[in-house]
Scaffold this motif. Structure first.
Motif, PDB file in Angstrom:
ATOM      1  N   TYR A 107       0.848  -1.172   0.000  1.00 16.36           N
ATOM      2  CA  TYR A 107       0.000   0.000   0.000  1.00 16.36           C
ATOM      3  C   TYR A 107       0.892   1.233   0.000  1.00 16.36           C
ATOM      4  O   TYR A 107       2.002   1.215   0.523  1.00 16.36           O
ATOM      5  CB  TYR A 107      -0.895   0.025   1.239  1.00 16.36           C
ATOM      6  CG  TYR A 107      -2.184  -0.717   1.040  1.00 16.36           C
ATOM      7  CD1 TYR A 107      -3.324  -0.044   0.652  1.00 16.36           C
ATOM      8  CD2 TYR A 107      -2.239  -2.086   1.206  1.00 16.36           C
ATOM      9  CE1 TYR A 107      -4.520  -0.722   0.463  1.00 16.36           C
ATOM     10  CE2 TYR A 107      -3.420  -2.766   1.017  1.00 16.36           C
ATOM     11  CZ  TYR A 107      -4.557  -2.076   0.644  1.00 16.36           C
ATOM     12  OH  TYR A 107      -5.728  -2.751   0.443  1.00 16.36           O
ATOM     13  N   ARG A 115      -5.771   0.849   4.752  1.00 21.93           N
ATOM     14  CA  ARG A 115      -6.468  -0.365   4.349  1.00 21.93           C
ATOM     15  C   ARG A 115      -7.951  -0.197   4.699  1.00 21.93           C
ATOM     16  O   ARG A 115      -8.286   0.132   5.842  1.00 21.93           O
ATOM     17  CB  ARG A 115      -5.887  -1.566   5.098  1.00 21.93           C
ATOM     18  CG  ARG A 115      -6.323  -2.921   4.558  1.00 21.93           C
ATOM     19  CD  ARG A 115      -5.663  -4.013   5.361  1.00 21.93           C
ATOM     20  NE  ARG A 115      -4.231  -4.057   5.118  1.00 21.93           N
ATOM     21  CZ  ARG A 115      -3.663  -4.942   4.304  1.00 21.93           C
ATOM     22  NH1 ARG A 115      -4.395  -5.805   3.648  1.00 21.93           N
ATOM     23  NH2 ARG A 115      -2.353  -4.948   4.141  1.00 21.93           N
ATOM     24  N   LEU A 169     -11.069  -5.117   1.345  1.00 23.18           N
ATOM     25  CA  LEU A 169     -11.710  -4.912   0.056  1.00 23.18           C
ATOM     26  C   LEU A 169     -12.695  -6.038  -0.205  1.00 23.18           C
ATOM     27  O   LEU A 169     -12.429  -7.199   0.112  1.00 23.18           O
ATOM     28  CB  LEU A 169     -10.638  -4.861  -1.035  1.00 23.18           C
ATOM     29  CG  LEU A 169      -9.665  -3.692  -0.908  1.00 23.18           C
ATOM     30  CD1 LEU A 169      -8.429  -3.923  -1.769  1.00 23.18           C
ATOM     31  CD2 LEU A 169     -10.341  -2.386  -1.293  1.00 23.18           C
ATOM     32  N   VAL A 211     -13.934  -6.540  -6.776  1.00 24.19           N
ATOM     33  CA  VAL A 211     -12.776  -6.315  -7.634  1.00 24.19           C
ATOM     34  C   VAL A 211     -13.233  -5.991  -9.055  1.00 24.19           C
ATOM     35  O   VAL A 211     -14.079  -6.696  -9.618  1.00 24.19           O
ATOM     36  CB  VAL A 211     -11.846  -7.541  -7.675  1.00 24.19           C
ATOM     37  CG1 VAL A 211     -10.582  -7.219  -8.471  1.00 24.19           C
ATOM     38  CG2 VAL A 211     -11.485  -8.003  -6.268  1.00 24.19           C
ATOM     39  N   THR A 236     -13.928  -1.335  -2.865  1.00 24.57           N
ATOM     40  CA  THR A 236     -13.751  -1.930  -4.184  1.00 24.57           C
ATOM     41  C   THR A 236     -12.374  -1.551  -4.705  1.00 24.57           C
ATOM     42  O   THR A 236     -11.890  -0.452  -4.474  1.00 24.57           O
ATOM     43  CB  THR A 236     -14.835  -1.423  -5.152  1.00 24.57           C
ATOM     44  OG1 THR A 236     -16.122  -1.756  -4.637  1.00 24.57           O
ATOM     45  CG2 THR A 236     -14.680  -2.040  -6.532  1.00 24.57           C
ATOM     46  N   VAL A 237     -11.726  -2.475  -5.418  1.00 28.67           N
ATOM     47  CA  VAL A 237     -10.417  -2.216  -5.985  1.00 28.67           C
ATOM     48  C   VAL A 237     -10.484  -2.367  -7.504  1.00 28.67           C
ATOM     49  O   VAL A 237     -11.140  -3.266  -8.017  1.00 28.67           O
ATOM     50  CB  VAL A 237      -9.337  -3.153  -5.391  1.00 28.67           C
ATOM     51  CG1 VAL A 237      -9.673  -4.617  -5.609  1.00 28.67           C
ATOM     52  CG2 VAL A 237      -7.953  -2.819  -5.940  1.00 28.67           C
ATOM     53  N   ALA A 291      -9.831   4.709 -11.703  1.00 30.75           N
ATOM     54  CA  ALA A 291     -10.068   4.254 -10.331  1.00 30.75           C
ATOM     55  C   ALA A 291     -10.107   5.420  -9.362  1.00 30.75           C
ATOM     56  O   ALA A 291     -11.008   5.526  -8.521  1.00 30.75           O
ATOM     57  CB  ALA A 291      -8.986   3.258  -9.925  1.00 30.75           C
ATOM     58  N   CYS A 328     -10.124   1.879  -4.637  1.00 28.73           N
ATOM     59  CA  CYS A 328      -8.708   1.595  -4.459  1.00 28.73           C
ATOM     60  C   CYS A 328      -8.078   1.333  -5.832  1.00 28.73           C
ATOM     61  O   CYS A 328      -8.592   0.525  -6.610  1.00 28.73           O
ATOM     62  CB  CYS A 328      -8.526   0.386  -3.548  1.00 28.73           C
ATOM     63  SG  CYS A 328      -6.823  -0.125  -3.293  1.00 28.73           S
ATOM     64  N   ALA A 371      -5.107  -0.200  -7.929  1.00 25.81           N
ATOM     65  CA  ALA A 371      -4.031  -1.179  -7.812  1.00 25.81           C
ATOM     66  C   ALA A 371      -3.282  -1.277  -9.131  1.00 25.81           C
ATOM     67  O   ALA A 371      -3.883  -1.520 -10.181  1.00 25.81           O
ATOM     68  CB  ALA A 371      -4.584  -2.545  -7.425  1.00 25.81           C
ATOM     69  N   ASP A 431      -2.748   3.170  -5.063  1.00 24.21           N
ATOM     70  CA  ASP A 431      -2.900   2.885  -3.641  1.00 24.21           C
ATOM     71  C   ASP A 431      -2.207   1.595  -3.243  1.00 24.21           C
ATOM     72  O   ASP A 431      -1.857   1.402  -2.073  1.00 24.21           O
ATOM     73  CB  ASP A 431      -4.390   2.786  -3.287  1.00 24.21           C
ATOM     74  CG  ASP A 431      -5.129   4.068  -3.574  1.00 24.21           C
ATOM     75  OD1 ASP A 431      -4.661   5.132  -3.121  1.00 24.21           O
ATOM     76  OD2 ASP A 431      -6.153   4.028  -4.279  1.00 24.21           O
ATOM     77  N   LEU A 440      -3.263 -10.268  -4.633  1.00 22.04           N
ATOM     78  CA  LEU A 440      -4.574  -9.654  -4.451  1.00 22.04           C
ATOM     79  C   LEU A 440      -5.381 -10.388  -3.387  1.00 22.04           C
ATOM     80  O   LEU A 440      -6.209  -9.786  -2.693  1.00 22.04           O
ATOM     81  CB  LEU A 440      -5.330  -9.642  -5.781  1.00 22.04           C
ATOM     82  CG  LEU A 440      -6.687  -8.934  -5.801  1.00 22.04           C
ATOM     83  CD1 LEU A 440      -6.552  -7.460  -5.436  1.00 22.04           C
ATOM     84  CD2 LEU A 440      -7.341  -9.077  -7.174  1.00 22.04           C
TER      85      LEU A 440
END
Length: 239
Positions: free
Chosen positions: A14, A22, A27, A30, A180-181, A193, A199, A201, A219, A228
């Protein structure tokens, strides 16, 4: 239209630039980009782009490296940015479909998706491809049923880097944006995003240049698909 049919090593990090807390409870949903995240399609895209360029523009080397820098965007938008004829889209799509059997799932992706699916984590795809083409490819690879929704760039008013695709995915998946990522391999993915409040990624397993992605302030940085799993919580049982 939008339904189910439809080199780094180590742990995920992160705060590639600034610490990102976090999410409380982890999370819970996805959103994935497709090319460069779920599937390795770069060789197919290069060949399809070269054929389309030769047919429409003519001689000379096709500027695929420049095209590659804009991945994540809708193909017609890339043509406008590059000053190339929009007529290249038809032969590009034709060749992409002809060569689709060469597209491979990245190592570890199938296991990741199966694990998340077993745990009941809702998943979506938000891709620069047209939706129909994306669903065709995922069906061919036996992955389409893993996703609640697959959203193509032709199915929203403003495709990536605008947040519309990710916001639509969030509305379908049902988890709050903050839980949500979005997993992407391009700056456009991370911009989308951030705009949607999820989030962001950065996925590095395709061997992309990490510097532009890190500059987009993800993030979290993921070096392999399995990382993940450490970030996504198992949904609580209903009731």
């Amino acid at each position: 239209m939008l339904d189910r049919q439809g080199s780094y090593g180590g742990k995920a990090e992160y705060g590639a630039h600034e610490a990102a807390p976090r999410p409380e409870g982890g999370l819970r949903a996805v959103v994935f980009d497709l090319d460069g995240v779920l599937v390795d399609s770069f060789a197919v895209m290069r060949e399809a782009f070269s054929v389309a360029y030769a047919e429409v523009v003519g001689g000379g080397e096709a500027p695929f490296d420049e095209y590659n820098r804009h991945l994540g965007r809708y193909f017609p938008d890339i043509m406008r940015i590059m000053g190339l004829p929009l007529r290249m889209e038809a032969p590009f799509v034709r060749e992409s479909r002809r060569l689709a059997s060469r597209v491979q799932v990245f190592e570890g992706i199938r296991e990741l998706l199966e694990s998340l699916h077993r745990r009941g984590v809702p998943m979506a795809v938000a891709t620069g491809k047209a939706g129909e083409r994306a669903r065709e490819l995922l069906a061919r690879l036996g992955l389409l049923g893993m996703f609640e929704v697959v959203i193509g760039s032709d199915e929203v008013l403003r495709p990536k880097p605008a947040p519309d695709m990710v916001r639509l995915a969030v509305s379908v998946l049902g988890a709050p944006a903050g839980q949500t990522v979005m997993v992407g391999d391009a700056v456009t993915d991370l911009d989308s995003a951030h705009g949607a409040g999820v989030c962001a990624a950065a996925a590095l397993w395709a061997g992309v240049d990490p510097e532009p992605l890190l500059g987009a302030r993800p993030d979290v940085v993921l070096r392999s698909p399995a990382e993940l799993l450490d970030l996504v919580a198992t949904p609580a049982p209903a009731g």
